[in-house]
Design an enzyme around this catalytic site. Structure first.
Site, PDB file in Angstrom:
ATOM      1  N   LYS A 110       0.822  -1.219   0.000  1.00  0.00           N
ATOM      2  CA  LYS A 110       0.000   0.000   0.000  1.00  0.00           C
ATOM      3  C   LYS A 110       0.855   1.268   0.000  1.00  0.00           C
ATOM      4  O   LYS A 110       0.389   2.336  -0.406  1.00  0.00           O
ATOM      5  CB  LYS A 110      -0.976  -0.030   1.161  1.00  0.00           C
ATOM      6  CG  LYS A 110      -2.046  -1.096   0.959  1.00  0.00           C
ATOM      7  CD  LYS A 110      -3.114  -1.082   2.013  1.00  0.00           C
ATOM      8  CE  LYS A 110      -4.272  -1.995   1.649  1.00  0.00           C
ATOM      9  NZ  LYS A 110      -3.942  -3.433   1.764  1.00  0.00           N
TER      10      LYS A 110
HETATM   11  C1  LIG Z   1      -4.535  -4.523   1.085  1.00  0.00           C
HETATM   12  C2  LIG Z   1      -3.751  -5.778   0.975  1.00  0.00           C
HETATM   13  C3  LIG Z   1      -4.086  -6.783   0.027  1.00  0.00           C
HETATM   14  C4  LIG Z   1      -5.316  -6.700  -0.850  1.00  0.00           C
HETATM   15  O1  LIG Z   1      -5.201  -5.742  -1.868  1.00  0.00           O
HETATM   16  P1  LIG Z   1      -6.503  -5.216  -2.635  1.00  0.00           P
HETATM   17  O2  LIG Z   1      -6.039  -4.099  -3.485  1.00  0.00           O
HETATM   18  O3  LIG Z   1      -7.446  -4.761  -1.549  1.00  0.00           O
HETATM   19  O4  LIG Z   1      -7.064  -6.351  -3.408  1.00  0.00           O
HETATM   20  C5  LIG Z   1      -3.259  -7.903  -0.058  1.00  0.00           C
HETATM   21  N1  LIG Z   1      -2.178  -8.045   0.743  1.00  0.00           N
HETATM   22  C6  LIG Z   1      -1.827  -7.122   1.653  1.00  0.00           C
HETATM   23  C7  LIG Z   1      -0.638  -7.349   2.497  1.00  0.00           C
HETATM   24  C8  LIG Z   1      -2.603  -5.948   1.807  1.00  0.00           C
HETATM   25  O5  LIG Z   1      -2.237  -5.027   2.723  1.00  0.00           O
END
Ligand SMILES: *Cc1c(COP(=O)(O)O)cnc(C)c1O
Length: 459
Positions: A110
């Protein structure tokens, strides 16, 4: 480049307005009016660029109302905070490519989007002479990445609610050890759902939202999706041969995998996208059989994917429905009234021509972590392991598969310890958090108490 809404009821807007709008004002999600196309020569020419240069080339196709020099500076600053020279390095282990997206400040993917979004917000607020109070709820990853994205920035305050003692200890420290004046952590005596409910109901109080210029950082913001498109191109460029590939994506809100879908639509030679879920498998059912019916959220060892209603799916449905906003509106009305969306056979076939899928339960996730570690000495976090498990069949069939590694294993030490019998080594950034001063407000799951705190501390 102009932007429209999946629900078809906003006048076209530019990139800057799209970023500031977040959710479209008609309740839909924002998308570009058309998708830029990159031909083979351009792909080849860009394939060896350093990450920030590639990011600039791709993002400027979509952000033509920002002066180029300013955009370049924002992008360079966003990725200077990553601790690897390749920003998102590609490694190969046991026949599988792993795209490490966790070299940012909070060790989860993120950061790739939220570092840029924080800088974009600061830039646009300054230009407009406005202020913003970001309000969000987190089960761990989003909150820490959002705080890292806006800490110390001008004209922005951030208020993040997390469930008291229900995030991992590392995640709590990543949030509460940030002492910048503009950062406000609120530990709620309740669950993540309580936090989300409170945030939702505060956003629904429109006069309050307007008076305090509340903003959101969730993955429906167009800039977040756009930032994530870049690493699909980057990963492909790092392959020894620029052949057709499959990407495997551990999926929760469908944001990350939607960015991959866009990359494919822009011309990147992607054979398929593997949509990998944990036991919360509504999206897997959707791809496997067209069954999109809501269940209840269950807790898993990959908590950042414990989601039923994937907010970004609406963007994909817009394209699946041939860019027809009336069909999108009808589908979401149907979902609201019946708890499911029914798709035609032709639509299901189309989905299956673009995606593969798998749903991976706890024992398979832990076994994947253990087996992969035994074979290669490489530790997967539980989210990444879901994607790797889902990719193994395609790998055995001889396809070139890139698995997106969405978090560092040390962020989810308990699950890793369950899998291999020992906790993962703590990287220095996380070890350094132990014993630091923290700042956090402990509050009841009471909307009025939290609103009062916002009134006192908002700018
Ligand atoms: C947010 C997150 C996901 C999922 O990603 P999306 O874009 O919501 O599908 C997968 N793995 C981790 C570690 C995350 O923080």
């Amino acid at each position: 480049m102009k932007y429209i809404s999946t629900r078809g009821k906003i006048a076209p807007i530019g990139f800057k307005d799209a970023v500031m709008m977040g959710l479209a004002t008609d309740g839909g999600l924002i998308l570009p009016e058309s998708i830029p196309q990159l031909d083979r020569d351009t792909l080849a020419a860009w394939s060896k660029l350093p990450y920030p240069e590639l990011a600039f080339n791709i993002i400027s196709l979509f952000a033509d109302d920002l002066p180029k020099q300013d955009l370049k500076e924002l992008i360079d600053r966003s990725y200077a905070s990553f601790d690897h020279a390749d920003t998102t390095p590609l490694v190969k282990k046991d026949g599988v490519y792993i795209l490490e997206l966790f070299h940012g400040p909070t060790l989860a993917f993120k950061d790739v989007a939220l570092q840029l979004l924080g800088n974009l917000f600061e830039y646009l607020l300054k230009e407009r002479g406005e202020k913003m109070n970001i309000l969000g709820a987190t089960s761990g990853d989003t909150g820490s990445a959002a705080i890292a994205g806006v800490r110390g920035k001008e004209n922005i305050n951030i208020f993040i609610l997390h469930p008291h003692l229900k995030t991992s200890p590392v995640q709590a420290l990543q949030m509460t050890t940030v002492l910048d004046e503009n950062v406000h952590n609120i530990a709620v005596k309740g669950t993540f759902d309580d936090c989300q409910e409170i945030v939702k109901s505060i956003f629904n109080d429109l006069p309050f939202k307007k008076e305090y210029a509340l903003g959101a950082v969730n993955s429906i913001n167009w800039a977040r999706v756009l930032a994530q498109v870049v690493y699909y191109f980057y990963a492909w460029g790092r392959l020894p041969e620029q052949r057709e590939v499959i990407f495997s994506v551990p999926t929760g809100n469908f944001g990350d995998i939607f960015a991959g879908y866009l990359a494919k639509r822009m011309g990147l030679p992607v054979a398929k996208l593997i949509l990998a879920t944990n036991e919360n498998n509504i999206l897997s059912r959707f791809v496997a059989s067209g069954d999109y019916s809501l269940g209840t959220v269950v807790q898993t060892v990959s908590p950042s994917m414990d989601i039923q209603l994937a907010s970004n799916l609406e963007r994909y449905l817009y394209y699946l429905f041939d860019e027809n906003p009336q069909r999108v509106q009808a589908a979401f009305l149907e979902l609201q009234q019946t708890g499911k969306i029914v798709f035609s056979e032709q639509e299901v076939q189309r989905v299956q021509s673009e995606f593969l899928t798998c749903s991976v339960d706890e024992s398979a996730t832990l076994a994947t972590i253990a087996d992969f570690n035994a074979k290669t000495g490489y530790l997967l976090d539980p989210h990444t392991a879901v994607g790797v498990c889902g990719a193994l069949k395609s790998v055995q069939e001889g396809a070139e598969v890139i698995c997106l590694a969405t978090a560092h294993p040390a962020k989810f030490g308990d699950a890793v310890e369950k899998a291999i019998g020992a906790p993962p080594p703590l990287p220095p950034q996380l070890a350094a958090l132990q014993g630091l001063e923290t700042r956090c407000q402990l509050m009841d799951a009471d909307r009025e108490q939290i609103k009062a705190f916002l009134r006192e501390n908002a700018r």
